[in-house]
Design an enzyme around this catalytic site. Structure first.
Site, short mmCIF file in Angstrom:
data_model
loop_
_atom_site.label_atom_id
_atom_site.label_comp_id
_atom_site.label_asym_id
_atom_site.label_seq_id
_atom_site.Cartn_x
_atom_site.Cartn_y
_atom_site.Cartn_z
N GLU A 1 -0.57 -9.31 -0.67
CA GLU A 1 -2.00 -9.58 -0.43
C GLU A 1 -2.79 -9.53 -1.73
OE1 GLU A 1 -1.90 -6.47 2.61
OE2 GLU A 1 -2.78 -7.91 4.01
N ALA B 1 0.87 -1.18 0.00
CA ALA B 1 0.00 0.00 0.00
C ALA B 1 0.90 1.23 0.00
CB ALA B 1 -0.87 -0.02 1.24
#
Ligand code: CO8
Length: 258
Positions: A112, A65
């Site tokens: 992820e 992220a």
């Protein structure tokens, strides 16, 4: 649609989505995730698309992220926005198969994201990790849950608590990735796998995908019962008649998705 953070091309029923923020090693910011959601929506709505490949660059699938975007956020902002929740649900509910083609770093949200795909083909250069602990946080898009299911508790704890990366060979050994290929063959191999899937009955593909996913969500007896029911239901489709007739007649099937 024109994207700024993605390059999207569809060839012969396969959509290749390339994450394209080279200046930030494809870090997942809000713009990239909303564009990726739009690209998934478009691919889902297009009957001509039968399979997707998601990739990054040679250097990074995605380095996580976007830390710079998150750094100053408050708990109230994260909670109110349900930060990354909508995107994670979009991936989880996507019905067509998505192959992750991972070269270079797949860290944090990047690891992820790869695990949210249906399977992962890795280049020998791939490095997987959940280094969020280094930032004083934890994985937030399913890493603690999915990595543990993929590689088991001991390796997941090791990676998540020490932030160590796993190379491609270890990732294959541990069941995180389905195959490892030379870096210059990564896209070719992933596209060939996608083409193979795209040639199958799209209805059977969707049901097979749902069934494997059910293995993670249910008990063995419930999953096996669901499998039997869906197996029976596949006999309602023309594609089952075509697939079995083609076998008997020693020819290649032509699946219509009906
Ligand atoms: N976010 C923002 N920018 C990044 C990120 C990132 N995750 N990763 C790399 N970049 C940027 C760097 O800041 C640098 O930019 P600049 O040139 O402007 O300084 C550029 O990309 C190149 O990076 P480096 O110079 O650091 O390249 P190196 O080859 O030296 O190192 C690494 C590569 C090892 C990948 C290093 O960049 C790194 O450690 N990156 C961060 C990895 C990381 O910690 N990822 C986890 C992020 S947190 C997360 O993913 C949480 C997900 C859950 C959120 C869900 C909320 C509910």
């Amino acid at each position: 649609m024109a994207y700024e953070t993605l390059i999207v091309e569809t060839t012969d029923a396969v959509t290749l989505i390339r994450l394209n923020r080279p200046e930030a090693l494809n870090a997942l910011n809000s713009q990239l995730l909303s564009e990726l959601t739009a690209a998934l929506d478009a691919a889902e709505a297009d009957d001509g698309v039968r399979c997707l490949v998601l990739t990054g660059s040679d250097r990074a699938f995605a380095a996580g992220a976007d830390i710079k975007e998150m750094a100053d956020k408050t708990y109230a902002q994260m909670f109110a926005a349900d930060f990354f929740g909508a995107f994670a649900r979009r991936m989880e509910q996507f019905r067509k198969p998505v192959i992750a083609a991972v070269g270079g770093y797949a860290l944090g949200g990047g690891c992820e994201l790869a695990m949210l795909c249906d399977f992962i083909i890795a280049a020998e250069t791939a490095k997987f990790g959940q280094p969020e602990i280094n930032l004083g946080v934890a994985p937030g898009i399913g890493g603690t849950q999915r990595l543990t299911r993929f590689v088991g508790k001991s390796k997941a704890m090791d990676m998540i608590l020490t932030a160590r990366m796993m190379d491609a060979a270890e990732a294959e050994r541990s069941g995180l990735v389905s195959r490892v290929v030379a870096p210059d063959k990564l896209i070719e191999e992933a596209m060939a796998a996608a083409a193979k899937i795209a040639g199958q009955s799209p209805l059977a593909v969707m049901m097979n995908k749902e069934l494997v996913e059910a293995a993670y969500e249910t008990t063995l007896s419930t999953g096996v019962a669901l499998e039997r029911r869906l197996f029976h239901s596949l006999f309602a489709f023309d594609d089952q008649k075509e697939g079995m007739a083609a076998f008997v007649e020693k020819r290649k099937p032509t699946f219509k998705g009906s």
